[in-house]
Design a protein around this motif. Structure first.
Motif, PDB file in Angstrom:
ATOM      1  N   THR A 132      -5.191   2.185 -20.661  1.00 52.34           N
ATOM      2  CA  THR A 132      -6.520   2.590 -21.127  1.00 52.34           C
ATOM      3  C   THR A 132      -7.283   3.270 -19.994  1.00 52.34           C
ATOM      4  OG1 THR A 132      -6.554   0.683 -22.621  1.00 52.34           O
ATOM      5  CG2 THR A 132      -8.664   1.768 -22.151  1.00 52.34           C
ATOM      6  N   PRO A 133      -7.916   4.430 -20.251  1.00 48.45           N
ATOM      7  CA  PRO A 133      -8.715   5.084 -19.203  1.00 48.45           C
ATOM      8  C   PRO A 133      -9.787   4.153 -18.655  1.00 48.45           C
ATOM      9  CG  PRO A 133      -8.388   6.559 -21.064  1.00 48.45           C
ATOM     10  CD  PRO A 133      -7.870   5.209 -21.487  1.00 48.45           C
ATOM     11  N   GLU A 134      -9.974   4.202 -17.348  1.00 51.03           N
ATOM     12  CA  GLU A 134     -10.943   3.341 -16.676  1.00 51.03           C
ATOM     13  C   GLU A 134     -11.443   4.036 -15.425  1.00 51.03           C
ATOM     14  OE1 GLU A 134      -8.925  -0.186 -15.447  1.00 51.03           O
ATOM     15  OE2 GLU A 134      -7.348   0.912 -14.421  1.00 51.03           O
ATOM     16  N   PRO A 135     -12.574   3.586 -14.861  1.00 45.63           N
ATOM     17  CA  PRO A 135     -13.044   4.182 -13.606  1.00 45.63           C
ATOM     18  C   PRO A 135     -11.983   4.024 -12.516  1.00 45.63           C
ATOM     19  CG  PRO A 135     -14.761   2.839 -14.605  1.00 45.63           C
ATOM     20  CD  PRO A 135     -13.509   2.582 -15.388  1.00 45.63           C
ATOM     21  N   LEU A 136     -11.725   5.112 -11.792  1.00 45.40           N
ATOM     22  CA  LEU A 136     -10.621   5.115 -10.830  1.00 45.40           C
ATOM     23  C   LEU A 136     -11.054   5.800  -9.545  1.00 45.40           C
ATOM     24  CD1 LEU A 136      -7.560   4.717 -10.179  1.00 45.40           C
ATOM     25  CD2 LEU A 136      -7.186   6.951 -11.247  1.00 45.40           C
ATOM     26  N   ASN A 137     -10.875   5.091  -8.453  1.00 47.08           N
ATOM     27  CA  ASN A 137     -11.102   5.683  -7.131  1.00 47.08           C
ATOM     28  C   ASN A 137      -9.846   6.459  -6.760  1.00 47.08           C
ATOM     29  OD1 ASN A 137     -11.327   6.227  -4.367  1.00 47.08           O
ATOM     30  ND2 ASN A 137     -12.570   4.403  -4.000  1.00 47.08           N
ATOM     31  N   ILE A 138      -9.855   7.753  -7.058  1.00 48.03           N
ATOM     32  CA  ILE A 138      -8.653   8.571  -6.882  1.00 48.03           C
ATOM     33  C   ILE A 138      -8.224   8.628  -5.417  1.00 48.03           C
ATOM     34  CG2 ILE A 138      -9.966  10.723  -6.708  1.00 48.03           C
ATOM     35  CD1 ILE A 138      -6.572  10.323  -8.440  1.00 48.03           C
ATOM     36  N   LYS A 139      -9.185   8.603  -4.516  1.00 53.97           N
ATOM     37  CA  LYS A 139      -8.867   8.645  -3.079  1.00 53.97           C
ATOM     38  C   LYS A 139      -8.071   7.406  -2.677  1.00 53.97           C
ATOM     39  CE  LYS A 139      -9.674  10.163   1.255  1.00 53.97           C
ATOM     40  NZ  LYS A 139      -9.423  11.516   1.765  1.00 53.97           N
ATOM     41  N   GLU A 140      -8.492   6.232  -3.163  1.00 55.18           N
ATOM     42  CA  GLU A 140      -7.817   4.991  -2.826  1.00 55.18           C
ATOM     43  C   GLU A 140      -6.426   4.941  -3.466  1.00 55.18           C
ATOM     44  OE1 GLU A 140      -7.114   1.248  -1.159  1.00 55.18           O
ATOM     45  OE2 GLU A 140      -8.532   2.851  -0.677  1.00 55.18           O
ATOM     46  N   GLN A 141      -6.314   5.402  -4.708  1.00 55.47           N
ATOM     47  CA  GLN A 141      -5.002   5.393  -5.349  1.00 55.47           C
ATOM     48  C   GLN A 141      -4.019   6.296  -4.606  1.00 55.47           C
ATOM     49  OE1 GLN A 141      -4.356   7.214  -9.260  1.00 55.47           O
ATOM     50  NE2 GLN A 141      -3.229   5.386  -9.877  1.00 55.47           N
ATOM     51  N   LEU A 142      -4.490   7.470  -4.206  1.00 54.63           N
ATOM     52  CA  LEU A 142      -3.620   8.385  -3.455  1.00 54.63           C
ATOM     53  C   LEU A 142      -3.199   7.772  -2.122  1.00 54.63           C
ATOM     54  CD1 LEU A 142      -5.288  11.869  -4.076  1.00 54.63           C
ATOM     55  CD2 LEU A 142      -3.086  11.063  -4.934  1.00 54.63           C
ATOM     56  N   ARG A 143      -4.125   7.086  -1.466  1.00 53.43           N
ATOM     57  CA  ARG A 143      -3.794   6.487  -0.167  1.00 53.43           C
ATOM     58  C   ARG A 143      -2.634   5.505  -0.296  1.00 53.43           C
ATOM     59  NH1 ARG A 143      -4.404   1.946   2.371  1.00 53.43           N
ATOM     60  NH2 ARG A 143      -5.530   0.989   0.622  1.00 53.43           N
ATOM     61  N   LYS A 144      -2.692   4.641  -1.313  1.00 50.66           N
ATOM     62  CA  LYS A 144      -1.637   3.646  -1.492  1.00 50.66           C
ATOM     63  C   LYS A 144      -0.285   4.302  -1.792  1.00 50.66           C
ATOM     64  CE  LYS A 144      -4.752   0.035  -3.202  1.00 50.66           C
ATOM     65  NZ  LYS A 144      -5.138  -0.786  -4.381  1.00 50.66           N
ATOM     66  N   ILE A 145      -0.314   5.347  -2.631  1.00 45.13           N
ATOM     67  CA  ILE A 145       0.938   6.022  -2.982  1.00 45.13           C
ATOM     68  C   ILE A 145       1.521   6.740  -1.770  1.00 45.13           C
ATOM     69  CG2 ILE A 145       1.926   7.891  -4.382  1.00 45.13           C
ATOM     70  CD1 ILE A 145      -0.192   7.204  -6.520  1.00 45.13           C
ATOM     71  N   ILE A 146       0.659   7.448  -1.054  1.00 48.48           N
ATOM     72  CA  ILE A 146       1.135   8.283   0.054  1.00 48.48           C
ATOM     73  C   ILE A 146       1.664   7.445   1.204  1.00 48.48           C
ATOM     74  CG2 ILE A 146       0.329   9.879   1.852  1.00 48.48           C
ATOM     75  CD1 ILE A 146      -1.493  11.102  -0.362  1.00 48.48           C
ATOM     76  N   GLU A 147       1.078   6.279   1.440  1.00 48.95           N
ATOM     77  CA  GLU A 147       1.547   5.432   2.542  1.00 48.95           C
ATOM     78  C   GLU A 147       3.034   5.130   2.424  1.00 48.95           C
ATOM     79  OE1 GLU A 147      -0.849   1.935   2.659  1.00 48.95           O
ATOM     80  OE2 GLU A 147      -2.416   2.846   3.904  1.00 48.95           O
ATOM     81  N   SER A 148       3.503   4.787   1.228  1.00 47.28           N
ATOM     82  CA  SER A 148       4.923   4.464   1.054  1.00 47.28           C
ATOM     83  C   SER A 148       5.798   5.693   1.265  1.00 47.28           C
ATOM     84  CB  SER A 148       5.162   3.874  -0.338  1.00 47.28           C
ATOM     85  OG  SER A 148       4.878   4.821  -1.354  1.00 47.28           O
ATOM     86  N   PHE A 149       5.314   6.859   0.845  1.00 45.94           N
ATOM     87  CA  PHE A 149       6.117   8.070   1.023  1.00 45.94           C
ATOM     88  C   PHE A 149       6.087   8.552   2.477  1.00 45.94           C
ATOM     89  CE2 PHE A 149       5.803   8.200  -3.595  1.00 45.94           C
ATOM     90  CZ  PHE A 149       7.106   8.551  -3.932  1.00 45.94           C
ATOM     91  N   GLN A 150       5.032   8.227   3.217  1.00 43.32           N
ATOM     92  CA  GLN A 150       5.033   8.559   4.650  1.00 43.32           C
ATOM     93  C   GLN A 150       6.122   7.788   5.377  1.00 43.32           C
ATOM     94  OE1 GLN A 150       0.834   7.721   5.369  1.00 43.32           O
ATOM     95  NE2 GLN A 150       0.460   9.874   5.857  1.00 43.32           N
ATOM     96  N   VAL A 151       6.276   6.529   5.009  1.00 47.36           N
ATOM     97  CA  VAL A 151       7.358   5.725   5.599  1.00 47.36           C
ATOM     98  C   VAL A 151       8.711   6.313   5.222  1.00 47.36           C
ATOM     99  CG1 VAL A 151       8.478   3.464   5.590  1.00 47.36           C
ATOM    100  CG2 VAL A 151       5.972   3.618   5.631  1.00 47.36           C
TER     101      VAL A 151
END
Length: 365
Positions: free
Chosen positions: A208-227
């Motif tokens: 269901t659509p909900e308020p989303l901090n897109i910056k925070e979501q990207l940070r979590k995703i990108i951290e794993s791919f940086q590793v």
């Protein structure tokens, strides 16, 4: 609607053309059978009205010739004749005529006959279209079952072989355990992608659509791919604004989009190759706010494969040089998710780089 009139008597021909015009039909005409055949093949009329008794090439010969060619075989065909006995009618119907009118005829008779033939022809075309659609669906189902069977069998076979080798060579147990676990992950990914695609094709969102901090979501995703990028000696370059808006969105769907595209970029980029992740905010012509996302990597897709890149189970031939595996459903899933979010995605591949470019409209709080 365009109607071809084939009639050698000028007065009769002009009368028919006048009646057709009064009924709202466009008409073309020929004064003999041979010219009529040429016009029918050239102009592809919606219906043909043809006299039977014509010199050199009569109406029966015209009909027989047109029914032998695919482009003209199904055009509704009405015969005109000064007399009509049962044998004559039977001959015309055996050749494939759709109707028969006896001269002289009234205006209403001609227009009613035309309307009836066009209606019947339209219904036949609808039936043919539905039959063709059903055939295509059946073919797709057969291909789907065949592909799924193959793709599910592959990880199961790998697991079976790994277990057999583990038993035969216990000293290499750790290595074969890792192989079996990787195969399990591939099977699980295939099943999850299938379930998600089914859900999306049924018109349901993944969340269901909900308020989303897109910056925070990207940070979590990108951290794993940086590793992951560091592990494979790849360069992951980020170009993301310091501030991004809080948006209302399907967080699960967005995460799947980013993860699938970054996963592909890492999978197909060689050691020391570069991956670029870029995000921008913008507006459309009608002032709708959009996220513009580009995920590019140093690898090129042949131009012949680009039109199929979002097809289910499509894999670019020879692209998996490192044998990383894949379901062939990831990009199809991405396309479905972006469509559901009313966004767009397209891919370019040139000069050693492949770039996926996305535009996603969004709502702010």
């Amino acid at each position: 609607m365009k109607i071809l009139v084939i009639e050698d008597e000028k007065d009769v021909r002009l009368n028919i053309i006048e009646i057709l015009a009064s009924g709202g039909f466009d008409s073309i005409y020929a004064e003999n059978g041979l010219k009529g055949i040429g016009l029918a093949k050239e102009a592809a009329p919606d219906l043909i009205i043809c006299d039977i008794k014509m010199p050199d090439f009569d109406g029966y010969s015209v009909l027989q010739e047109l029914r032998q060619h695919q482009a003209t075989a199904t055009i509704p065909f009405i015969f005109l004749t000064a007399k009509a006995d049962k044998a004559e009618i039977r001959q015309g119907m055996n050749l494939g005529a759709d109707d028969y009118l006896t001269k002289p005829f009234r205006r209403v008779e001609l227009l009613d006959a035309i309307a009836a033939r066009l209606k019947r022809h339209s219904a036949q075309l609808d039936i043919q279209k539905k039959v063709q659609e059903l055939r295509e669906i059946n073919t797709q189902k057969d291909d789907f079952v065949s592909t799924i069977t193959h793709d599910l069998r592959a990880p199961l076979t790998t697991i079976k072989v790994a277990l057999q080798l583990m038993e035969a060579m216990p000293n290499n147990r750790k290595q074969y355990t890792e192989i079996a676990l990787t195969a399990c992950d591939q099977g699980e990914e295939l099943i999850q992608n299938l379930l998600d695609l089914y859900q999306l094709e049924s018109g349901e969102a993944l969340a269901t659509p909900e308020p989303l901090n897109i910056k925070e979501q990207l940070r979590k995703i990108i951290e794993s791919f940086q590793v992951r990028a560091r592990t494979h000696q790849q360069v992951l370059t980020l170009d993301i604004p310091e501030v991004l808006p809080v948006i209302v969105a399907d967080s699960v769907g967005l995460q799947r989009i980013f993860v699938e595209l970054l996963n592909n970029a890492c999978k197909y980029t060689q050691s020391r190759g570069e991956i670029v992740f870029k995000v921008r905010t913008d507006q459309t012509v009608d002032q709708t706010p959009v996220l513009k996302i580009t995920i590019a990597n140093q690898a090129e897709i042949p131009i012949r494969d680009l039109p199929h890149i979002f097809d289910k189970f499509y894999r670019v031939p020879g692209s998996d040089r490192w044998q990383k595996g894949g379901t062939g459903l990831g990009l199809a899933l991405v396309k479905k998710l972006i469509d559901q979010l009313q966004g767009t995605i397209y891919v370019t591949s040139q000069n050693g780089w492949t770039a996926f470019k996305i535009e996603l409209p969004y709502e702010t709080l």
